[in-house]
Design a protein around this motif. Structure first.
Motif, PDB file in Angstrom:
ATOM      1  N   GLU A 173     -36.258  23.322  17.345  1.00 29.01           N
ATOM      2  CA  GLU A 173     -37.078  22.433  16.525  1.00 29.01           C
ATOM      3  C   GLU A 173     -38.445  23.038  16.253  1.00 29.01           C
ATOM      4  N   ALA A 174     -39.011  23.730  17.233  1.00 28.28           N
ATOM      5  CA  ALA A 174     -40.290  24.401  17.027  1.00 28.28           C
ATOM      6  C   ALA A 174     -40.161  25.511  15.984  1.00 28.28           C
ATOM      7  N   GLY A 175     -39.034  26.227  16.013  1.00 29.25           N
ATOM      8  CA  GLY A 175     -38.816  27.271  15.024  1.00 29.25           C
ATOM      9  C   GLY A 175     -38.709  26.706  13.621  1.00 29.25           C
ATOM     10  N   TYR A 176     -37.942  25.610  13.479  1.00 30.96           N
ATOM     11  CA  TYR A 176     -37.835  24.992  12.160  1.00 30.96           C
ATOM     12  C   TYR A 176     -39.182  24.439  11.697  1.00 30.96           C
ATOM     13  N   ALA A 177     -39.991  23.974  12.643  1.00 32.47           N
ATOM     14  CA  ALA A 177     -41.274  23.368  12.290  1.00 32.47           C
ATOM     15  C   ALA A 177     -42.243  24.373  11.686  1.00 32.47           C
ATOM     16  N   ILE A 178     -42.133  25.646  12.054  1.00 32.44           N
ATOM     17  CA  ILE A 178     -43.028  26.652  11.498  1.00 32.44           C
ATOM     18  C   ILE A 178     -42.402  27.381  10.313  1.00 32.44           C
ATOM     19  N   GLY A 179     -41.273  26.871   9.820  1.00 30.65           N
ATOM     20  CA  GLY A 179     -40.692  27.401   8.600  1.00 30.65           C
ATOM     21  C   GLY A 179     -39.614  28.438   8.777  1.00 30.65           C
ATOM     22  N   MET A 180     -39.105  28.627   9.980  1.00 35.55           N
ATOM     23  CA  MET A 180     -38.047  29.610  10.177  1.00 35.55           C
ATOM     24  C   MET A 180     -36.721  29.075   9.640  1.00 35.55           C
ATOM     25  N   ARG A 181     -35.926  29.975   9.080  1.00 34.03           N
ATOM     26  CA  ARG A 181     -34.590  29.604   8.636  1.00 34.03           C
ATOM     27  C   ARG A 181     -33.630  29.601   9.825  1.00 34.03           C
ATOM     28  N   LYS A 182     -32.421  29.072   9.584  1.00 35.64           N
ATOM     29  CA  LYS A 182     -31.491  28.919  10.701  1.00 35.64           C
ATOM     30  C   LYS A 182     -31.102  30.269  11.290  1.00 35.64           C
ATOM     31  N   TYR A 183     -30.866  31.274  10.448  1.00 39.85           N
ATOM     32  CA  TYR A 183     -30.469  32.571  10.999  1.00 39.85           C
ATOM     33  C   TYR A 183     -31.603  33.191  11.809  1.00 39.85           C
ATOM     34  N   GLN A 184     -32.874  32.887  11.432  1.00 42.51           N
ATOM     35  CA  GLN A 184     -34.001  33.374  12.217  1.00 42.51           C
ATOM     36  C   GLN A 184     -34.072  32.664  13.565  1.00 42.51           C
ATOM     37  N   VAL A 185     -33.865  31.355  13.543  1.00 39.31           N
ATOM     38  CA  VAL A 185     -33.866  30.594  14.793  1.00 39.31           C
ATOM     39  C   VAL A 185     -32.757  31.087  15.712  1.00 39.31           C
ATOM     40  N   MET A 186     -31.591  31.352  15.127  1.00 36.46           N
ATOM     41  CA  MET A 186     -30.457  31.792  15.930  1.00 36.46           C
ATOM     42  C   MET A 186     -30.692  33.191  16.512  1.00 36.46           C
ATOM     43  N   SER A 187     -31.162  34.122  15.694  1.00 39.42           N
ATOM     44  CA  SER A 187     -31.287  35.512  16.136  1.00 39.42           C
ATOM     45  C   SER A 187     -32.554  35.773  16.939  1.00 39.42           C
ATOM     46  N   GLU A 188     -33.641  35.033  16.645  1.00 34.45           N
ATOM     47  CA  GLU A 188     -34.923  35.311  17.285  1.00 34.45           C
ATOM     48  C   GLU A 188     -35.217  34.412  18.477  1.00 34.45           C
ATOM     49  N   ILE A 189     -34.609  33.221  18.517  1.00 36.21           N
ATOM     50  CA  ILE A 189     -34.945  32.261  19.579  1.00 36.21           C
ATOM     51  C   ILE A 189     -33.745  31.964  20.465  1.00 36.21           C
ATOM     52  N   LEU A 190     -32.649  31.512  19.857  1.00 35.79           N
ATOM     53  CA  LEU A 190     -31.537  30.995  20.647  1.00 35.79           C
ATOM     54  C   LEU A 190     -30.710  32.109  21.292  1.00 35.79           C
ATOM     55  N   MET A 191     -30.300  33.115  20.500  1.00 40.74           N
ATOM     56  CA  MET A 191     -29.426  34.156  21.025  1.00 40.74           C
ATOM     57  C   MET A 191     -30.043  34.942  22.183  1.00 40.74           C
ATOM     58  N   PRO A 192     -31.309  35.390  22.085  1.00 44.03           N
ATOM     59  CA  PRO A 192     -31.878  36.128  23.229  1.00 44.03           C
ATOM     60  C   PRO A 192     -31.902  35.309  24.512  1.00 44.03           C
ATOM     61  N   GLN A 193     -32.272  34.022  24.411  1.00 45.73           N
ATOM     62  CA  GLN A 193     -32.311  33.187  25.610  1.00 45.73           C
ATOM     63  C   GLN A 193     -30.913  32.896  26.127  1.00 45.73           C
ATOM     64  N   ALA A 194     -29.967  32.675  25.218  1.00 44.21           N
ATOM     65  CA  ALA A 194     -28.589  32.407  25.642  1.00 44.21           C
ATOM     66  C   ALA A 194     -27.984  33.624  26.328  1.00 44.21           C
ATOM     67  N   ALA A 195     -28.278  34.828  25.789  1.00 45.87           N
ATOM     68  CA  ALA A 195     -27.724  36.051  26.393  1.00 45.87           C
ATOM     69  C   ALA A 195     -28.266  36.248  27.802  1.00 45.87           C
ATOM     70  N   ARG A 196     -29.557  35.983  28.007  1.00 41.70           N
ATOM     71  CA  ARG A 196     -30.128  36.131  29.351  1.00 41.70           C
ATOM     72  C   ARG A 196     -29.553  35.082  30.297  1.00 41.70           C
ATOM     73  N   ALA A 197     -29.391  33.853  29.803  1.00 37.73           N
ATOM     74  CA  ALA A 197     -28.894  32.787  30.671  1.00 37.73           C
ATOM     75  C   ALA A 197     -27.439  32.999  31.063  1.00 37.73           C
ATOM     76  N   MET A 198     -26.643  33.533  30.136  1.00 39.53           N
ATOM     77  CA  MET A 198     -25.215  33.697  30.373  1.00 39.53           C
ATOM     78  C   MET A 198     -24.857  35.102  30.836  1.00 39.53           C
ATOM     79  N   LEU A 199     -25.840  35.921  31.187  1.00 37.40           N
ATOM     80  CA  LEU A 199     -25.558  37.302  31.586  1.00 37.40           C
ATOM     81  C   LEU A 199     -24.593  37.389  32.771  1.00 37.40           C
TER      82      LEU A 199
END
Length: 292
Positions: A173-199
């Motif tokens: 939601e913070a990413g969308y609030a500053i104007g990021m598109r969904k692919y940016q939110v996915m690649s820049e915010i969600l995927m890096p954190q998910a990869a570390r959490a699920m390592l």
């Protein structure tokens, strides 16, 4: 998160708990030693520790002709399948999270299908079924790699999807609030954190992938189990000895993979402490500095 989280999740043992843990540790250690001694005695009674059975492993020809070629085939198939499985998992996890039903439903069907079909059946179908379509023989290497990729990639897709769902919603939601598109939110915010959490889950699945390369001997792929156990024992008559050596090699191989994953996890945690500043263009055209 508070620095005292470990105190909340785990209460430090008191004097009585320390004594109890020490006693249980000693009892468990003695039980393991007793089990190993019992196994050693049983093998000794059957003559499995006799020198002639183990002497071939002191000869260079045994390693050059059987073990090392089989190990190379195992490592090469596992390495290629690891890369393809990770790519497969990333693509189909994103597909399952798509807002478009025409992409989400087929991606989910592919993942569920290949996750449900036994890996051995996949390898059989690829090796014997694909030639009916292409009218060309299927190389055993690519049959093994394809089967490993489809099965393990489907499992990893679910792991990535679970990791993305585990990221707090406020992050996206913070990413969308500053104007990021969904692919940016996915690649820049969600995927890096998910990869570390699920390592840990990812590493566990990759370890399974390395061991599953042994199924390739069913279709004649000359990996470690085929060359280092079946062929070697057929020539020297030491099946148990060859299996023990191959098992030790598998343990060392997977331990190395786990160690590398631990180093990678520590490095990503250190690098993740400092936020990366990017210039994000907000919807109204203004520039905003955002920590991703």
């Amino acid at each position: 998160m508070s620095a005292n989280t470990d105190a909340v999740l785990y209460d430090h043992p008191g004097p009585r708990s320390k004594i109890r843990n020490a006693v249980l540790t000693v009892i468990f250690g003695l039980a393991v030693v007793g089990l190993l001694w019992w196994i050693y005695r049983k093998f000794d009674e059957k003559g499995q520790w006799e020198g002639p059975l183990w002497r071939p492993f002191l000869e260079s020809s045994t390693w050059v002709d059987y073990i090392l070629p089989g190990l190379w085939s195992t490592v090469s198939a596992a390495a290629v399948a690891m890369v393809l499985s990770l790519v497969f998992g990333l693509i189909f996890s994103v597909g399952r999270l798509s807002d478009h039903w025409w992409l989400r439903i087929p991606a989910g069907a592919v993942v569920e299908f290949f996750r449900a079909v036994p890996l051995l059946l996949l390898i059989f179908f690829i090796f014997y079924g694909i030639p009916f379509l292409t009218e060309e023989p299927m190389p055993p290497f690519w049959a093994v790699v394809a089967g490993l990729t489809l099965y393990n990639g489907s499992v990893l897709a679910e792991a990535f999807r679970a990791g993305i769902h585990a990221v707090p919603r406020g992050q996206s939601e913070a990413g969308y609030a500053i104007g990021m598109r969904k692919y940016q939110v996915m690649s820049e915010i969600l995927m890096p954190q998910a990869a570390r959490a699920m390592l840990p889950v990812i590493v566990s699945q990759l370890v399974v992938l390395v061991k599953d390369t042994a199924l390739g001997y069913i279709i004649g792929y000359t990996e470690l189990l085929q060359l280092g156990v079946n062929t070697l024992s057929a020539n020297y008559g030491n099946l148990v000895a060859a299996a023990i050596v191959a098992a030790i090699i598998y343990v060392l191989l997977n331990a190395s993979l786990t160690y590398f994953a631990g180093v990678l996890e520590r490095r990503t945690r250190r690098s993740g402490k400092a936020p990366r500043i990017k210039q994000i263009t907000v919807a109204d055209g203004a520039d905003a500095s955002a920590a991703v």
